[in-house]
Design a protein around this motif. Structure first.
Motif, mmCIF file in Angstrom:
data_model
loop_
_atom_site.group_PDB
_atom_site.id
_atom_site.type_symbol
_atom_site.label_atom_id
_atom_site.label_comp_id
_atom_site.label_asym_id
_atom_site.label_seq_id
_atom_site.Cartn_x
_atom_site.Cartn_y
_atom_site.Cartn_z
ATOM 1 N N ASP A 127 -2.557 -0.328 9.290
ATOM 2 C CA ASP A 127 -3.973 -0.526 9.557
ATOM 3 C C ASP A 127 -4.182 -0.260 11.053
ATOM 4 O O ASP A 127 -3.889 -1.116 11.885
ATOM 5 N N ASN B 261 1.047 -3.273 6.208
ATOM 6 C CA ASN B 261 0.813 -3.974 4.945
ATOM 7 C C ASN B 261 2.109 -4.264 4.183
ATOM 8 O O ASN B 261 2.499 -3.524 3.275
ATOM 9 N N ARG C 262 0.848 -1.195 0.000
ATOM 10 C CA ARG C 262 0.000 0.000 0.000
ATOM 11 C C ARG C 262 0.881 1.242 0.000
ATOM 12 O O ARG C 262 2.031 1.192 0.415
#
Ligand SMILES: *[C@@H]1O[C@H](CO)[C@@H](O)[C@H](O)[C@H]1NC(C)=O
Ligand SMILES: *[C@@H]1O[C@H](CO)[C@@H](O)[C@H](O)[C@H]1NC(C)=O
Ligand SMILES: *[C@@H]1O[C@H](CO)[C@@H](O)[C@H](O)[C@H]1NC(C)=O
Ligand SMILES: *[C@@H]1O[C@H](CO)[C@@H](O)[C@H](O)[C@H]1NC(C)=O
Ligand SMILES: *[C@@H]1O[C@H](CO)[C@@H](O)[C@H](O)[C@H]1NC(C)=O
Ligand SMILES: *[C@@H]1O[C@H](CO)[C@@H](O)[C@H](O)[C@H]1NC(C)=O
Ligand SMILES: *[C@@H]1O[C@H](CO)[C@@H](O)[C@H](O)[C@H]1NC(C)=O
Length: 546
Positions: free
Chosen positions: A171, A178, A164
């Motif tokens: 997150d 990620n 990402r």
């Protein structure tokens, strides 16, 4: 028990010491805690000394954890979205501190050696020789092909990839980050993809171009040089062979035949589909990564390790563009090596009289800019008419490796012939990522373009065995040489006449023994001398090739 423990210790030491430190982020640095600290300075022996003071092997004098310096000089006008892209001022959006290693030490934790050095203490010098793929012995060909395939199947020991952009890397609902594991070869593909991908503007807003950290600018050569060096060193470690060298493909052979497209090399054409590889090639089983570019650009995901289609390749098959159905010629290489300036404003794909733009292939080999031409490096890619011809995907076709080693060989020859130093590399106003002191995106730990703007045998631990073409002469040069030759001839005839006149006067007792001695030595022991001469010759060639 204690011998077992020390065995484990030795093994750990071995793996840590032989670790090399290039590319995306080390697995040790992508935890939530490390990422939010902005510091990636792993310990050299994390298993032995969890002590925070051992970061970067500092207790052994190998390195220190220091602030990262990012280039803040102005970039060219192609990129206008400053502030929108997390790769700007690489890598400070992600980390502000990294290991800086002393002397011959290198790596994300200073656990490995600078290129050109090997051994536990990095005190043994080594220069590996990159050879012509077509001239390798059968065993060497197989070893290279098998090494690529093993790299495609082996998870990278140190590095993981972000899946990402920075904004979504963490997150916060689940306190996770990620990142994914990826194979050694796919990391090589991912790195290239990441360097060319567009700027994500947010969901629903798509992505914007005008950005490319590895092409259409002076960093084209330094970036790809480091990219290859990373793969070569990863494979050296994988095979536990510090002498492993990537070969090169001399693509400047003209014609419409792909000479390396054979099953014992990069794969022949399939008998069933001209766009595919023969089932007898191991590469027909490879699946590409970074295929779903539209997804990445609209959703803001970035390429992950998901496998896609097989490799496509149809050498000389692009009937829509006859210009890319023929490979470059050696004369083109000879011409571009004559271009004296490394790069010229605007340091972009429309630069004139730029060696970089000529070898990259956006201008004629002579340096003259013409928007319609595609030569040298670009032409070799486009000739492949498939996976290897599309910038986002090209490293998925292993021909990329040998196409780029040859491009790098031309670069190295240019550096040598023109006695280049980094003052010839633009300091500012090159496209974003291409300034001299910019940290190349996305390599880790940070490495600048200027660090790769040095001759390879002396500074980077590898050399090329290539026979470079002599350059063709212009008419003026031929005339000049003719006139000089005539003058030399006249002088010689004059000298010979004077000698004869002189010899008639004084008997030639001084000259004769020398001549006779020389003559006798060759005559006496022909066999031995023949061997000697041969050895001398091959030594000369070796030296010349280096
Ligand atoms: C690094 O420093 C810059 C400038 O001080 C700051 O904007 C950025 O947030 C820092 N990055 C990290 C990862 O801490
Ligand atoms: C995530 O971390 C924060 C801060 O450390 C904490 O307050 C929160 O409870 C954590 N959330 C989860 C789901 O673990
Ligand atoms: C990658 O593989 C290693 C070793 O198998 C594992 O410990 C780790 O959790 C995996 N994932 C990431 C993101 O590192
Ligand atoms: C898309 O662009 C608009 C206009 O620039 C901006 O207001 C909006 O926040 C952007 N959307 C996202 C998700 O970033
Ligand atoms: C990986 O990429 C594929 C293709 O774009 C996508 O479908 C998938 O959701 C991605 N996985 C992650 C973890 O982002
Ligand atoms: C390959 O050549 C065909 C024309 O024969 C062309 O339509 C296609 O775009 C080319 N593909 C690539 C990837 O260059
Ligand atoms: C090169 O291309 C850029 C961007 O398209 C343009 O602004 C510039 O005028 C061009 N320069 C030359 C010398 O052609």
């Amino acid at each position: 028990m204690s011998s077992c423990t020390s065995g484990v210790y030795l093994l750990t030491v071995f793996f840590t010491l032989s670790s090399i430190a290039l590319a995306q982020f080390p697995r040790e640095c992508v935890s939530l805690q490390t990422l939010t600290s902005g510091e990636c300075c792993p310990g050299l022996f994390p298993q032995q000394t969890p002590d925070a003071n051992d970061r970067c092997g500092s207790t052994l004098g190998r390195g220190q954890c220091l602030p990262i310096v990012a280039d803040s000089r102005p970039h060219g006008p192609e990129y206008t979205l400053d502030g929108m892209d997390d790769r700007e001022q690489w890598p400070t959006r992600f980390f502000n501190r990294s290991c800086r290693c002393n002397g011959r030490f290198d790596g994300y934790n200073c656990g490995s050696c600078k290129p050109g050095w090997t051994g536990d203490n990095c005190d043994m010098q080594i220069v590996v020789v990159r050879k012509n793929l077509m001239e390798l012995r059968d065993g060497e060909k197989k070893r290279f092909v098998d090494a690529l395939d093993l790299a495609k199947r082996t998870v990278h020991p140190d590095y993981v990839i972000a899946t990402r952009h920075y904004a979504n890397l963490i997150d916060f609902n689940q306190n996770t980050t990620n990142f994914e594991n990826i194979s050694i070869y796919d990391l090589f593909v991912w790195t290239h993809f990441y360097s060319v991908s567009k700027t994500f503007l947010g969901l629903g807003n798509g992505s914007a171009g005008g950005i490319d950290f590895s092409h259409e600018g002076p960093a084209f050569l330094t970036w790809h040089r480091f990219h290859l060096l990373q793969l070569e060193r990863d494979i050296q470690r994988l095979l536990d062979d510090p002498s492993f060298a990537l070969p090169y493909w001399n693509f400047a052979i003209g014609g419409n035949e792909c000479d390396i497209c054979k099953d014992d090399l990069m794969g022949a054409r399939s008998n069933f589909d001209p766009n595919m590889l023969s089932q007898n090639s191991i590469f027909s089983r490879w699946q590409v990564v970074c295929q779903f570019v539209e997804d990445y650009e609209s959703l803001g995901t970035i390429c992950n390790s998901t496998a896609g289609d097989p490799i496509r390749r149809n050498p000389a098959g692009n009937s829509d563009r006859p210009m890319v159905q023929r490979l470059p010629e050696m004369e083109d290489v000879a011409q571009c090596l004559e271009v004296t300036l490394f790069d010229t404003p605007p340091y972009f794909s429309n630069s004139s009289d730029s060696f970089r733009n000529s070898i990259e292939g956006y201008s004629e080999p002579s340096g003259r800019y013409d928007s319609t031409v595609r030569t040298l490096h670009n032409l070799a890619h486009l000739f492949l008419n498939g996976t290897g011809g599309q910038t986002h995907l090209s490293p998925n076709d292993p021909i990329f490796v040998v196409l780029h080693t040859f491009t790098d060989a031309v670069f190295d020859e240019w550096l040598k012939r023109h006695n280049a130093d980094s003052s010839q590399y633009p300091l500012e106003n090159a496209p974003i990522g291409h300034n001299r002191q910019y940290n190349m995106v996305p390599f880790w730990p940070p490495v600048t373009n200027s660090e790769m703007f040095v001759t390879a045998p002396e500074n980077l631990g590898y050399s090329y065995q290539v026979q470079w073409p002599g350059r063709t002469l212009t008419i003026t040069e031929i005339l000049t040489i003719g006139v000089i030759a005539a003058l030399v001839l006249v002088a010689f005839v004059f000298a010979v006449i004077s000698c004869i006149v002189h010899r008639r006067h004084s008997k030639s007792e001084v000259l004769q023994p020398l001549l006779g001695d020389q003559y006798q030595r060759y005559a006496e022991d022909q066999k031995e001398n023949a061997v000697m001469v041969k050895t001398d010759e091959s030594m000369n060639t070796q030296i010349k090739k280096l």
